[in-house]
Design a protein around this motif. Structure first.
Motif, PDB file in Angstrom:
ATOM      1  N   GLY A  75      19.166  -2.399 -26.853  1.00  0.00           N
ATOM      2  CA  GLY A  75      19.363  -1.015 -26.447  1.00  0.00           C
ATOM      3  C   GLY A  75      20.532  -0.954 -25.577  1.00  0.00           C
ATOM      4  O   GLY A  75      21.341  -0.092 -25.592  1.00  0.00           O
ATOM      5  N   SER A  76      20.384  -1.672 -24.437  1.00  0.00           N
ATOM      6  CA  SER A  76      21.230  -1.315 -23.266  1.00  0.00           C
ATOM      7  C   SER A  76      22.622  -1.910 -23.814  1.00  0.00           C
ATOM      8  O   SER A  76      23.756  -1.283 -23.100  1.00  0.00           O
ATOM      9  CB  SER A  76      20.816  -2.283 -22.075  1.00  0.00           C
ATOM     10  OG  SER A  76      20.985  -3.609 -22.489  1.00  0.00           O
ATOM     11  N   LEU A  79      24.306   1.357 -25.600  1.00  0.00           N
ATOM     12  CA  LEU A  79      24.488   2.433 -24.780  1.00  0.00           C
ATOM     13  C   LEU A  79      25.459   1.985 -23.729  1.00  0.00           C
ATOM     14  O   LEU A  79      26.140   3.171 -23.196  1.00  0.00           O
ATOM     15  CB  LEU A  79      23.107   2.935 -24.339  1.00  0.00           C
ATOM     16  CG  LEU A  79      23.052   4.079 -23.518  1.00  0.00           C
ATOM     17  CD1 LEU A  79      23.464   5.287 -24.067  1.00  0.00           C
ATOM     18  CD2 LEU A  79      21.636   4.307 -22.715  1.00  0.00           C
ATOM     19  N   VAL A  80      25.367   1.091 -23.053  1.00  0.00           N
ATOM     20  CA  VAL A  80      26.103   0.952 -21.791  1.00  0.00           C
ATOM     21  C   VAL A  80      27.550   1.114 -21.727  1.00  0.00           C
ATOM     22  O   VAL A  80      28.258   1.481 -20.849  1.00  0.00           O
ATOM     23  CB  VAL A  80      25.541  -0.191 -21.035  1.00  0.00           C
ATOM     24  CG1 VAL A  80      26.305  -0.275 -19.468  1.00  0.00           C
ATOM     25  CG2 VAL A  80      24.252   0.043 -20.564  1.00  0.00           C
ATOM     26  N   VAL A  83      28.766   4.549 -21.892  1.00  0.00           N
ATOM     27  CA  VAL A  83      28.385   5.270 -20.316  1.00  0.00           C
ATOM     28  C   VAL A  83      29.278   4.745 -19.276  1.00  0.00           C
ATOM     29  O   VAL A  83      29.849   5.514 -18.553  1.00  0.00           O
ATOM     30  CB  VAL A  83      26.963   4.760 -20.136  1.00  0.00           C
ATOM     31  CG1 VAL A  83      26.633   5.023 -18.696  1.00  0.00           C
ATOM     32  CG2 VAL A  83      26.047   5.643 -20.774  1.00  0.00           C
ATOM     33  N   PHE A 221      14.864   2.434 -26.328  1.00  0.00           N
ATOM     34  CA  PHE A 221      15.518   3.922 -26.199  1.00  0.00           C
ATOM     35  C   PHE A 221      14.643   4.440 -24.658  1.00  0.00           C
ATOM     36  O   PHE A 221      15.095   5.600 -24.316  1.00  0.00           O
ATOM     37  CB  PHE A 221      14.985   4.848 -27.068  1.00  0.00           C
ATOM     38  CG  PHE A 221      15.597   4.477 -28.521  1.00  0.00           C
ATOM     39  CD1 PHE A 221      16.795   5.038 -28.447  1.00  0.00           C
ATOM     40  CD2 PHE A 221      15.059   3.955 -29.620  1.00  0.00           C
ATOM     41  CE1 PHE A 221      17.816   4.556 -29.831  1.00  0.00           C
ATOM     42  CE2 PHE A 221      15.675   3.584 -30.490  1.00  0.00           C
ATOM     43  CZ  PHE A 221      17.198   4.211 -30.718  1.00  0.00           C
ATOM     44  N   ALA A 225      17.483   2.990 -21.623  1.00  0.00           N
ATOM     45  CA  ALA A 225      18.181   4.262 -21.347  1.00  0.00           C
ATOM     46  C   ALA A 225      18.098   4.347 -19.648  1.00  0.00           C
ATOM     47  O   ALA A 225      19.020   4.376 -18.905  1.00  0.00           O
ATOM     48  CB  ALA A 225      17.889   5.431 -21.891  1.00  0.00           C
ATOM     49  N   SER A 228      20.368   1.890 -17.634  1.00  0.00           N
ATOM     50  CA  SER A 228      21.701   1.985 -17.495  1.00  0.00           C
ATOM     51  C   SER A 228      21.880   3.068 -16.337  1.00  0.00           C
ATOM     52  O   SER A 228      23.168   3.138 -15.926  1.00  0.00           O
ATOM     53  CB  SER A 228      22.028   2.532 -18.910  1.00  0.00           C
ATOM     54  OG  SER A 228      21.679   3.934 -18.988  1.00  0.00           O
ATOM     55  N   LEU A 229      21.166   3.696 -16.013  1.00  0.00           N
ATOM     56  CA  LEU A 229      21.593   4.846 -15.146  1.00  0.00           C
ATOM     57  C   LEU A 229      22.069   4.367 -13.700  1.00  0.00           C
ATOM     58  O   LEU A 229      23.016   4.798 -13.413  1.00  0.00           O
ATOM     59  CB  LEU A 229      19.974   5.844 -14.758  1.00  0.00           C
ATOM     60  CG  LEU A 229      19.689   6.555 -15.778  1.00  0.00           C
ATOM     61  CD1 LEU A 229      18.394   7.362 -15.590  1.00  0.00           C
ATOM     62  CD2 LEU A 229      20.796   7.628 -16.491  1.00  0.00           C
ATOM     63  N   TRP A 316      31.288   7.233 -28.190  1.00  0.00           N
ATOM     64  CA  TRP A 316      29.803   8.101 -28.122  1.00  0.00           C
ATOM     65  C   TRP A 316      29.637   8.559 -29.527  1.00  0.00           C
ATOM     66  O   TRP A 316      28.318   8.669 -30.105  1.00  0.00           O
ATOM     67  CB  TRP A 316      30.131   9.306 -27.288  1.00  0.00           C
ATOM     68  CG  TRP A 316      29.831   9.110 -25.834  1.00  0.00           C
ATOM     69  CD1 TRP A 316      31.102   9.201 -24.834  1.00  0.00           C
ATOM     70  CD2 TRP A 316      28.737   8.749 -25.260  1.00  0.00           C
ATOM     71  NE1 TRP A 316      30.514   8.767 -23.831  1.00  0.00           N
ATOM     72  CE2 TRP A 316      28.889   8.619 -23.756  1.00  0.00           C
ATOM     73  CE3 TRP A 316      27.317   8.606 -25.454  1.00  0.00           C
ATOM     74  CZ2 TRP A 316      28.155   8.244 -22.842  1.00  0.00           C
ATOM     75  CZ3 TRP A 316      26.659   8.306 -24.637  1.00  0.00           C
ATOM     76  CH2 TRP A 316      26.801   8.399 -23.098  1.00  0.00           C
ATOM     77  N   ASN A 319      27.535   5.508 -30.780  1.00  0.00           N
ATOM     78  CA  ASN A 319      26.292   5.642 -30.291  1.00  0.00           C
ATOM     79  C   ASN A 319      25.483   6.653 -30.971  1.00  0.00           C
ATOM     80  O   ASN A 319      24.162   6.368 -31.182  1.00  0.00           O
ATOM     81  CB  ASN A 319      26.385   5.984 -28.666  1.00  0.00           C
ATOM     82  CG  ASN A 319      25.017   5.848 -28.072  1.00  0.00           C
ATOM     83  OD1 ASN A 319      24.650   4.720 -27.858  1.00  0.00           O
ATOM     84  ND2 ASN A 319      24.345   6.893 -27.705  1.00  0.00           N
ATOM     85  N   ILE A 323      21.712   5.986 -33.110  1.00  0.00           N
ATOM     86  CA  ILE A 323      20.714   6.749 -33.104  1.00  0.00           C
ATOM     87  C   ILE A 323      19.860   7.216 -34.262  1.00  0.00           C
ATOM     88  O   ILE A 323      18.985   7.191 -34.721  1.00  0.00           O
ATOM     89  CB  ILE A 323      20.503   7.886 -31.886  1.00  0.00           C
ATOM     90  CG1 ILE A 323      20.922   7.256 -30.502  1.00  0.00           C
ATOM     91  CG2 ILE A 323      19.496   8.840 -31.942  1.00  0.00           C
ATOM     92  CD1 ILE A 323      21.142   8.120 -29.626  1.00  0.00           C
TER      93      ILE A 323
END
Length: 340
Positions: A75-76, A79-80, A83, A221, A225, A228-229, A316, A319, A323
């Motif tokens: 997942g990372s 997503l990353v 981001v 998820f 998520a 990654s913040l 994006w 991404n 999903i």
């Protein structure tokens, strides 16, 4: 009760990434001391950035919930990239960056974040090769899943990547000073990493149990998520300091570590793939993100190489497609198991 464990998860991830950031400064100094290129700097930052993921997988293996680690890794890596590239772009909209070259104003005016030309061959293409190795080790039916021999092969793949990244463009090193405080902070960072990783996995276990969803979905998820913040703030800080290439490419260095060293704990215990459809679809989007990253870098020329606004939109969109495919086609919440 879910809110309590969500708060624990957030705190644990922040602790892990605080520890990782305590390792970033020493790695940056080592890069300068040994004369490695700015593109290779992404490899150094990637070691620090991916250290929480390694801790998560160690804890997942130790607690016998390897699906959480497996999901978080995949997942990372989907997503990353959007981001981090978006964060680097926004951070470099500042008129004057510390240490940035005179071309920065042109980059800002043309609405793109500049990346050193070496990032394509030093980072992006080797990462695609590592993904090919990972797919070969985990997808074919005869050796599907993660076994001890896979760990050795992934270690060899990582060492080959690191060697080529460090050797290319190496110059004469600089004199650097090491303070006692830096050494103690690095030690404290390792401790924070261990504690943060443990409670990241522990709290994810509690959340997915309360929600009644499969562990791998929680990893994909929830853990991925949240994890990654903190990287957003690290990337923002690095880009603002003028290290634009390192900020934009550390995500690839991070992912190389994630897809090699971070999986070794799961190979040691032997991790079967319970939901094969979910696994291969997730891996396909991991490859897609990496391919887009390399493609966009290859389209640039000597005057304008990097990521523009339409590149960010494409990341994006990919991404969002990930999903949609997961929840509308794979439907892991309806069927927790799959063809193994």
């Amino acid at each position: 009760m879910i809110a309590v464990w969500a708060a624990v998860l957030l705190a644990a991830v922040w602790a892990a990434h605080w520890g990782a950031e305590r390792l970033s400064a020493p790695l940056k100094k080592l890069r300068k001391q040994w004369g490695f290129s700015v593109a290779a700097g992404g490899s150094f930052l990637g070691l620090a950035a991916a250290s929480p993921e390694m801790g998560i997988n160690v804890t997942s293996a130790a607690r016998d919930v390897s699906d959480i680690g497996l999901g978080a890794m995949l997942g990372s890596t989907v997503l990353v990239i959007p981001v981090i590239v978006t964060t680097a772009y926004l951070a470099t909209r500042k008129g004057a960056l510390e240490g940035a070259d005179k071309e920065h104003k042109k980059h800002r005016r043309d609405h793109y974040v500049a990346v050193d030309k070496g990032a394509l061959t030093v980072q992006a293409l080797p990462y695609l090769a590592i993904l090919a190795v990972f797919a070969l080790l985990t997808l074919p039916a005869p050796w599907r899943g993660l076994q001890p021999i896979d760990g050795w092969l992934l270690l060899i793949a990582y060492l080959a990547y690191l060697l080529q990244a460090l050797v290319r463009g190496r110059e004469k090193g600089e004199e650097v000073e090491w303070s006692l405080k830096e050494k103690w902070m690095a030690i404290a960072g390792v401790g924070a990493l261990a504690v943060g990783a443990y409670f990241t996995v522990f709290s994810t276990e509690r959340i997915v149990s309360a929600l009644g969803i499969p562990n791998i979905v929680g990893g994909l998820f929830i853990t991925a998520a949240v994890a990654s913040l903190p990287e957003v703030f690290t990337t923002w800080s690095v880009a603002r300091s003028g290290q634009v290439t390192s900020a934009s490419t550390s995500v690839i260095g991070d992912h190389v570590v994630t897809m090699t060293l971070a999986f070794i704990p799961l190979t040691i215990i032997g991790t079967p793939i319970e939901n094969f459809q979910l696994f291969w679809v997730s891996l396909a989007f991991v490859v897609l993100m990496a391919a887009l990253y390399a493609l966009f870098l290859s389209l640039g020329d000597e005057e304008k190489r990097g990521f523009g606004r339409w590149h960010i939109f494409a990341f994006w969109a990919a991404n969002a497609a990930f999903i949609a495919v997961i929840f509308l086609w794979v439907k892991p919440l309806q069927v927790s198991g799959g063809a193994g």
